[in-house]
Structures are given as structure tokens and as C-alpha cells.
Design an enzyme around this catalytic site. Structure first.
Site, PDB file in Angstrom:
ATOM      1  N   LYS A 155       0.835  -1.203   0.000  1.00 16.82           N
ATOM      2  CA  LYS A 155       0.000   0.000   0.000  1.00 16.82           C
ATOM      3  C   LYS A 155       0.872   1.258   0.000  1.00 16.82           C
ATOM      4  O   LYS A 155       0.556   2.244  -0.666  1.00 16.82           O
ATOM      5  CB  LYS A 155      -0.933   0.015   1.210  1.00 16.82           C
ATOM      6  CG  LYS A 155      -1.842   1.253   1.285  1.00 16.82           C
ATOM      7  CD  LYS A 155      -2.731   1.399   0.045  1.00 16.82           C
ATOM      8  CE  LYS A 155      -3.526   2.705   0.054  1.00 16.82           C
ATOM      9  NZ  LYS A 155      -4.629   2.682   1.024  1.00 16.82           N
ATOM     10  N   LYS A 223      -0.820  11.615   5.779  1.00 14.37           N
ATOM     11  CA  LYS A 223      -0.538  10.519   6.720  1.00 14.37           C
ATOM     12  C   LYS A 223       0.155   9.364   6.003  1.00 14.37           C
ATOM     13  O   LYS A 223       1.143   8.802   6.499  1.00 14.37           O
ATOM     14  CB  LYS A 223      -1.845  10.058   7.364  1.00 14.37           C
ATOM     15  CG  LYS A 223      -1.728   8.896   8.339  1.00 14.37           C
ATOM     16  CD  LYS A 223      -2.013   7.540   7.713  1.00 14.37           C
ATOM     17  CE  LYS A 223      -3.441   7.415   7.241  1.00 14.37           C
ATOM     18  NZ  LYS A 223      -3.729   6.049   6.718  1.00 14.37           N
TER      19      LYS A 223
END
Length: 280
Positions: A155, A223
Site C-alpha cells: 500500500k 498521513k
């Protein structure tokens, strides 16, 4: 399957709805009431679950609910975390619960609504196969990529490619518009050649229109860029393009664009050239 689903936001809600339509019994828990059976607490949501799912914004939220899950879920329940968090956290959770999959997703809100997400999964092959009906309900592409934490590394790779592509598409738009070129026609040509990408397919018109309705917010990509840089340190590799993209995302957030779609990197690139065309 009986599924306790924790986190019913922009991504989690449509994913849970797909699971219901696929015939699974879903008990959801979130801070907002939802249009199917919901639980007043995490404990209530997971108490009879065969599968427990979390889809939460970041490490702190996952770590906050995990003790409630382990204290109340059946000991043989399969835990699937669809959140995007650090690989280290995923590995730590896997050490505390015997059946755990980290399965972060890609595809944004539209992919979640359409049930065509891509899922990169870390964990055991047996648990991956047990979770296949769930992955089939919410995704189009799903692969086991390694042991615990591996899904989060993939990811991270996904997010660095997405962020970098947005930055390059933004630069292409600024270049063409500054040169007096028909940028819409130019992007159509790019989308039909080697420069083609899902970002060009889905976002070129909205970027040209300076419409940044969030499908995935700058705040969340900020983030994720932190996760990428941390993952690079863990793997002991240098990712200079990722570092530059992280700075552009950080600039977008610092300029007050955190609630906008990550395609709003265009605003930062425009600002660097004093070429701002945004309608206020």
C-alpha cells in the site's frame, strides 16, 4: 459469515453494504448511525463475529479498538484490517491475534462504491483463502503479497505512485496552460498513450475544472506519505521522488487544502509558478 465491521466512513460504509448484498450478516459500529444493523460498542459488534473488520483512518484508531476486539471476539475469529497503517503496527497486531490479515485497499470512494477495490494482503495463505468471499464482495483485484505487514508495504508503494502521478499530472496541466495549449485536448492525448493512467482517466476533467471534491483527502495522503518514508527507513532504501512528493503533499496541507481531494496538489504546483487560476 457473521462480520463485525468497525469504521463505516467514506470507504467502510459502501464496503459493508457490499458484504450485506453478498449475503453476509454484518453488524457495524461507528460514531454515526448507519442504515443497517449497528452496535452500540465495539464489544457488541464483535462478540459473535466469525470475522472482525476494521476500516479506520490511522494507527491510533486501530490501536484504540484492537484491545476491545481481542477481549470480546471469539478466539477463532479472523481479523481483517482494511486500514492503511504502518507495517510495524500490522505486525504487532498479528503477534497478538493468531488469525490476522492486513489488507489495505486502493481505489478511493468510487472503487468502494462500485465494489472494485484493489486489496494487497499480508498474512497466511489459509487465512487469505478463508477471507476470499469477503474480498470478492468488495474488490476486483486481491493478492496475497507476503506475511504480516506485507500488505502495508505494498500500500505504501501504491500511495507513492499515486501521489507522484498526481504531482506530474499537475505539472503537465500547468505547463500546457502556461504555453497556451488546449490542456483538455492535451490530456486526452496523454490518456491514450504511454502516459495513460487511472488518474488521467478519472481525474483529468475535475483537475482542469479545479474541482477538488474529496474522494481521498490530502490529510489522509499526508498521513500515508509519512508511512512511506517510515517504510523506506525500515527497508533501508532511498526514495527521493517519494520524499519530494511528501513535501508537496505537506505543502498542500499547510496551505489549508487538507480537506480537499489529493488531486489538489495542482494548487501547490500552480503556486510555485505564480500561475494560480483557482476560483475562490
Amino acid at each position: 459469515m457473521r462480520i463485525g465491521f468497525i469504521g463505516l466512513g467514506i470507504m467502510g460504509l459502501p464496503m459493508a453494504e457490499h458484504l450485506v448484498r453478498a449475503g453476509h450478516e454484518v453488524v457495524g459500529h461507528d460514531v454515526v448511525d448507519r442504515p443497517f444493523r449497528t452496535a452500540a460498542s465495539v464489544a457488541e459488534a464483535v462478540r459473535e463475529a466469525e470475522v472482525v473488520i476494521t476500516m479506520l483512518p490511522a494507527d491510533p484508531q486501530v490501536e484504540a479498538v484492537f484491545p476491545e476486539i481481542t477481549a470480546n471476539a471469539p478466539q477463532d475469529a479472523l481479523y481483517i484490517d482494511f486500514s492503511t497503517i504502518t507495517p510495524q503496527t500490522s505486525r504487532r497486531l498479528a503477534e497478538q491475534w493468531k488469525r490476522t490479515l492486513d489488507a489495505p485497499v486502493s481505489g478511493g470512494e468510487k472503487g468502494a462504491v462500485d465494489g472494485v477495490l484493489s486489496l494487497m494482503v499480508g498474512g497466511s495463505e489459509a487465512d487469505f483463502e478463508a477471507a476470499r468471499p469477503i474480498f470478492e464482495a468488495v474488490g476486483k483485484t486481491f493478492r496475497l503479497v507476503g506475511g504480516p505487514g506485507s500488505g502495508q508495504f505494498v500500500k505504501a508503494a501504491n500511495q507513492l505512485v499515486v501521489g507522484g502521478t498526481y504531482a506530474l499530472v499537475a505539472e503537465a496541466i500547468v505547463l500546457m496552460e502556461a504555453a497556451g495549449v488546449d490542456a483538455a485536448a492535451g490530456l486526452d492525448v496523454l490518456a491514450g498513450g504511454l502516459a495513460a493512467s487511472r488518474i488521467l482517466d478519472l481525474k483529468r476533467e475535475s483537475m482542469l475544472a479545479r474541482s477538488f471534491q474529496p474522494g481521498f483527502r490530502i490529510d489522509l495522503h499526508h498521513k500515508d506519505m509519512g508511512i512511506i518514508l517510515d517504510a523506506a527507513r525500515t527497508a533501508e532504501v532511498a526514495l527521493p521522488m517519494s520524499a519530494l512528493t511528501a513535501q508537496l503533499v505537506a505543502a498542500a496541507r499547510a496551505q489549508g487544502h487538507g480537506s480537499l481531494d489529493h488531486s489538489a496538489l495542482l494548487l501547490v504546483v500552480e503556486g510555485l509558478s505564480a500561475n494560480e487560476r483557482v476560483s475562490r
